[in-house]
Design a protein around this motif. Structure first.
Motif, short mmCIF file in Angstrom:
data_model
loop_
_atom_site.label_atom_id
_atom_site.label_comp_id
_atom_site.label_asym_id
_atom_site.label_seq_id
_atom_site.Cartn_x
_atom_site.Cartn_y
_atom_site.Cartn_z
N GLN A 171 0.73 -1.14 0.07
CA GLN A 171 0.05 0.23 0.06
C GLN A 171 0.92 1.04 0.09
O GLN A 171 0.67 2.27 -0.64
N THR A 172 1.84 1.20 0.97
CA THR A 172 2.86 2.27 0.97
C THR A 172 3.71 2.60 -0.45
O THR A 172 3.78 3.77 -0.73
N GLN A 173 4.06 1.49 -0.94
CA GLN A 173 4.69 1.76 -2.13
C GLN A 173 3.75 2.14 -3.20
O GLN A 173 4.22 2.92 -4.36
N ALA A 174 2.59 1.69 -3.28
CA ALA A 174 1.45 2.29 -4.33
C ALA A 174 1.47 3.82 -4.14
O ALA A 174 1.33 4.48 -5.38
N VAL A 175 1.33 4.34 -2.90
CA VAL A 175 0.99 5.69 -2.63
C VAL A 175 2.28 6.46 -3.16
O VAL A 175 2.23 7.61 -3.56
N GLU A 176 3.38 5.81 -2.63
CA GLU A 176 4.83 6.70 -3.28
C GLU A 176 4.97 6.69 -4.70
O GLU A 176 5.68 7.43 -5.14
N ALA A 177 4.39 5.83 -5.39
CA ALA A 177 4.61 5.51 -6.87
C ALA A 177 3.46 6.60 -7.46
O ALA A 177 3.65 6.72 -8.66
N GLY A 178 2.61 7.56 -6.81
CA GLY A 178 1.40 8.28 -7.31
C GLY A 178 0.48 7.67 -7.55
O GLY A 178 -0.18 8.22 -8.40
N VAL A 179 0.01 6.63 -6.88
CA VAL A 179 -1.32 6.00 -7.54
C VAL A 179 -2.30 7.04 -6.99
O VAL A 179 -3.63 6.83 -8.07
N LEU A 180 -2.38 7.84 -6.14
CA LEU A 180 -3.51 8.49 -5.96
C LEU A 180 -3.98 9.52 -6.98
O LEU A 180 -5.04 9.70 -7.27
#
Length: 412
Positions: A360-369
């Motif tokens: 989840q954290t990796q996804a947020v850091e990758a700009g998924v939002l």
């Protein structure tokens, strides 16, 4: 398949221009000549005249006489060309009738079953007819060329030394591939035939490998070859070669795309999922998606990845891949992309992020939002939007600094 093969056909041989009807642009079957001296295929010119046209289609001269005179000389030349027999006289003898097209093809069929040299010449002519002529293709299918070509392709290891013959035979097989005769592919259930396919897939040149991937896609997607698809799905050597080809997208995009299509086809049977995962399928798909693939296959690659991530082994393989989250996030929203691609990208992230704070954290850091918000504002389908909202809800605790457990409803 036919369009694909048409692009790959050699420019060295083609249907001669004079053997094509000016109206249909296809091979003459019954050439006839008008009073203007122009020759047409009988069905095409009869349709033209029946439509009320009283002019010659090529010269646009008014026709004072609509009599159609059979062009026996041209028909004979076409017959000789199909037979591939240049040493014979170019004109029919005084008592020699023009051969029927199917008799010429029957002669070609005999050559196909002859020693290698004669068979190679026959295959080259068959490739021209199957790719360039709808009429030729229909006749080849009707006369049973498809199973004969399969046997020629896989009957002996000696044929593998002739790359040109193998390439041409594969072109013919893929150009014909009639749905009513796909059960002929079940010859590959025989151990020695499947072994020949594996050797070609491993040792053939890149064109042969690409064509074999399309052949495997046929196997995987035809109801008549379900058992064969399961057999292929149990072959470690086949799966490893497909995954290796997927990873060469930057070097050969066509081969990588074909490998994705074959793998996606095999994954239509859930019995094959575990084998594909064990041989590195998740990593292969990630590698393919990471190298700017053509949009036509992105959706299929993401859909297959989503299927594999429904398995615990697939999730584990994804979690161990350092680039996986970043690569999939990049496909959540792409301008002009296939809308289904976004749907499958979000579905894949939902599958792996549920229960994994690290991912989840990796996804947020990758700009998924940002990607998800752009997707929700786009014209994507309701299923993609439902998934996007579910993923936003799941990730809310991460950007709020309070990671929580997965709690979202299934797609409506």
């Amino acid at each position: 398949m036919r369009d694909h093969q048409g692009r790959r056909q050699s420019n060295k041989m083609s249907i001669p221009h004079l053997f094509r009807c000016p109206i249909s642009l296809d091979l003459f079957t019954d050439p006839v000549t008008l009073c203007t001296g122009q020759t047409y295929d009988r069905p095409s010119i009869e349709k033209w005249l029946a439509g009320g046209h009283l002019t010659c289609p090529v010269t646009m001269q008014t026709l004072d006489d609509t009599t159609l005179v059979p062009n026996h000389t041209l028909r004979h030349l076409i017959d000789q060309w199909i037979r591939g027999d240049p040493d014979r006289s170019s004109r029919p003898g005084p008592t020699e009738p023009a051969a029927e097209p199917q008799l010429s093809l029957a002669s070609l069929k005999l050559n196909l079953q002859s020693p290698t040299a004669a068979a190679a010449d026959a295959v080259k002519k068959i490739r021209i007819l199957s790719v360039e002529s709808d009429i030729g293709q229909a006749c080849l299918i009707q006369l049973g060329f498809f199973p004969l070509l399969l046997h020629l392709l896989f009957r002996s290891a000696s044929a593998h030394d002739d790359s040109e013959l193998v390439e041409a035979a594969l072109d013919c097989v893929l150009s014909l591939s009639p749905p009513s005769q796909l059960d002929s592919l079940n010859m590959l259930k025989e151990e020695h035939n499947l072994a020949s396919l594996v050797v070609l897939l491993e040792q053939g040149n890149i064109k042969i490998k690409t064509s074999l991937c399309y052949l495997l896609e046929l196997v995987a997607t035809s109801p008549a070859t379900k058992e064969l698809s399961l057999l292929v799905g149990r072959s470690q050597r086949v799966l490893r070669e497909l995954i290796s080809l997927m990873q060469c997208n930057k070097r050969n995009a066509a081969a990588a795309e074909a490998a994705v299509r074959a793998t996606a086809g095999l994954c239509m049977l859930d019995e094959n999922w575990g084998n594909v995962i064990r041989e590195g399928g998740v990593g292969g798909l990630i590698a393919y998606l990471s190298s700017s693939p053509g949009q036509k296959t992105v959706s299929r690659a993401l859909a297959t990845l989503e299927l594999l991530l429904g398995q615990e082994a697939g999730k584990s393989a994804f979690a161990e891949n350092a680039n996986a989250v970043r690569v999939v996030v990049r496909h959540v929203f792409v301008v002009s992309a296939d809308r289904e691609a976004s749907e499958h990208a979000v579905g894949a992230l939902l599958a792996v992020c549920c229960g994994s704070v690290r991912l989840q954290t990796q996804a947020v850091e990758a700009g998924v939002l940002t990607q998800l918000l752009l997707l929700l504002q786009s014209q994507c389908g309701s299923k993609a939007k439902s998934r996007a909202r579910a993923l936003l809800k799941l990730l809310r605790s991460v950007w709020a600094g309070n990671p929580g457990e997965c709690n979202f409803q299934n797609d409506k």
